[in-house]
Design an enzyme around this catalytic site. Sequence first.
Site, mmCIF file in Angstrom:
data_model
loop_
_atom_site.group_PDB
_atom_site.id
_atom_site.type_symbol
_atom_site.label_atom_id
_atom_site.label_comp_id
_atom_site.label_asym_id
_atom_site.label_seq_id
_atom_site.Cartn_x
_atom_site.Cartn_y
_atom_site.Cartn_z
ATOM 1 C CG HIS A 267 -2.049 0.861 1.307
ATOM 2 N ND1 HIS A 267 -2.407 1.691 0.293
ATOM 3 C CD2 HIS A 267 -2.917 1.127 2.322
ATOM 4 C CE1 HIS A 267 -3.441 2.435 0.661
ATOM 5 N NE2 HIS A 267 -3.767 2.110 1.896
ATOM 6 C CG HIS A 306 -4.188 0.569 -8.171
ATOM 7 N ND1 HIS A 306 -5.496 0.500 -7.807
ATOM 8 C CD2 HIS A 306 -3.601 1.440 -7.325
ATOM 9 C CE1 HIS A 306 -5.696 1.319 -6.789
ATOM 10 N NE2 HIS A 306 -4.554 1.895 -6.464
ATOM 11 C CG ASP A 362 3.109 4.496 -4.020
ATOM 12 O OD1 ASP A 362 3.140 5.657 -3.571
ATOM 13 O OD2 ASP A 362 2.397 3.601 -3.555
#
Length: 428
Positions: A267, A306, A362
């Site tokens: 995460h 994702h 990210d």
Amino acid sequence: MPDTLTITDNRTGKTYELPIEHDTIRAMDLRQIRVRDDDFGMMTYDPGYMNTASTKSTVTYIDGDRGILEYRGYPIEQLAEQCDFMEVAYLLIYGELPTQSKLDNWNESIRQHTVIHENIKEQMASFRYDAHPMGMLISTVAALSTFYPLAKGVRRHENRMLQTKRLIAKVPTIAAFTYRHSQGHPYTYPSNQLSYTANFLNMMFKMTDNPYTPDPVLVRALDILFILHADHEQNCSTSVMRAVGSSEADPYSALAAAAAALYGPLHGGANEAVLKMLNEIESVKNVPDYIKRVKSGEMRLMGFGHRVYKNYDPRARIIKRCADEVFDVTGRNPLLDIALELERIALEDDYFVGRKLYPNVDFYSGLIYQAIGLPVTMFPVMFAIPRTVGWLAQWQEMMEDEDQKIQRPRQIYLGKRERQVVPIGQRR
Ligand code: CMC
């Protein structure tokens, strides 16, 4: 055409008609499906909540197949382009973009709460010199609950708003102190003349009595990064915020739990893992070999894939543009070339294309944080600051939602039953 779903139970031959609302059936409607009168009734099995809506929400909309992200109906691209983080925070909490005077009041009401109690500061000082900043953040936010016992009154809207403002104001202060602590530097107190993001950079990097002027390009970049990370509907940490909040725990305890969920490398810890990966790859020439190892299942390509986006993460696209502007000021991060090569190869490779694995938020954010001068251990903390707003918006929504109950999933029990305890001396 009726909005119903007809189910035939082939065990009994019985047929059931379930109402459909918002393309969804209610799990509780399945309970009437049973073989015997004393059966528990039908449930669904859904580890990881792959296909279970836990709530109705009006905060954030995502269309993962088309790469769309909206907060309260506004496209993320427009918010990142035209707003600062505090406008977006207001939007998430109140549901509408503020007028200038509402924004001024909002900023002022947050500024009133930026300082943390000296005892909290002392408590932070007692962490080891090499304590992970995220561990410090999680436990310090939890400790805040002991300073605000009235926060337990979660059923009162006014009280919730007060704690919401406190948390939005204090989390950056705590976050900056975790960094100063890890550097062995004295804590810099908040400066209320500065904007939310400029104040954060000031608390992070001001070293002496001399004024520190954060570069406006970096302030803007941080606003954009904070906007992109502010909410993402029912992700792992937000679900934890709601789960803990559903027991009517105070928001400091719930938010500490949410931050703990964010810490994991699948995460919010992924940006830290991306930088570790890029360092390990070391050079562009090693990229093809690394991709081979990923494809063989040895490891995952961090910052890729994702649960919801099966298309390019719209946040990654904005961050990639933002990175170029930051690098003009800070100098180019040499790891960028490795990241670009990874992305190029992955986007052409059947393994990643077939599984719809694209760069996520990210993949590039860590490169910017590193260029700004942050150690990788601070990356998840940088995610937690803006996500605090999303967690609180979702918590507020849950507290006002009459459908919500304490969260308590079911299980399919497959263990042993009705065994007799043998006295310890007779056990084999
Ligand atoms: N690298 C290589 N293969 C992958 C990756 C990856 N990053 N992600 C998924 N896969 C493969 C996976 O092995 C599986 O293949 P197969 O069908 O052959 O078994 C397939 O793709 C589906 O993966 P999954 O694990 O079922 O997908 P998920 O929805 O459960 O996982 C995820 C989503 C984000 C946890 C996963 O993609 C992942 O581990 N990514 C790397 C960590 C990461 O970047 N996380 C940040 C998420 S974005 C920020 C946030 O919201 O926190």
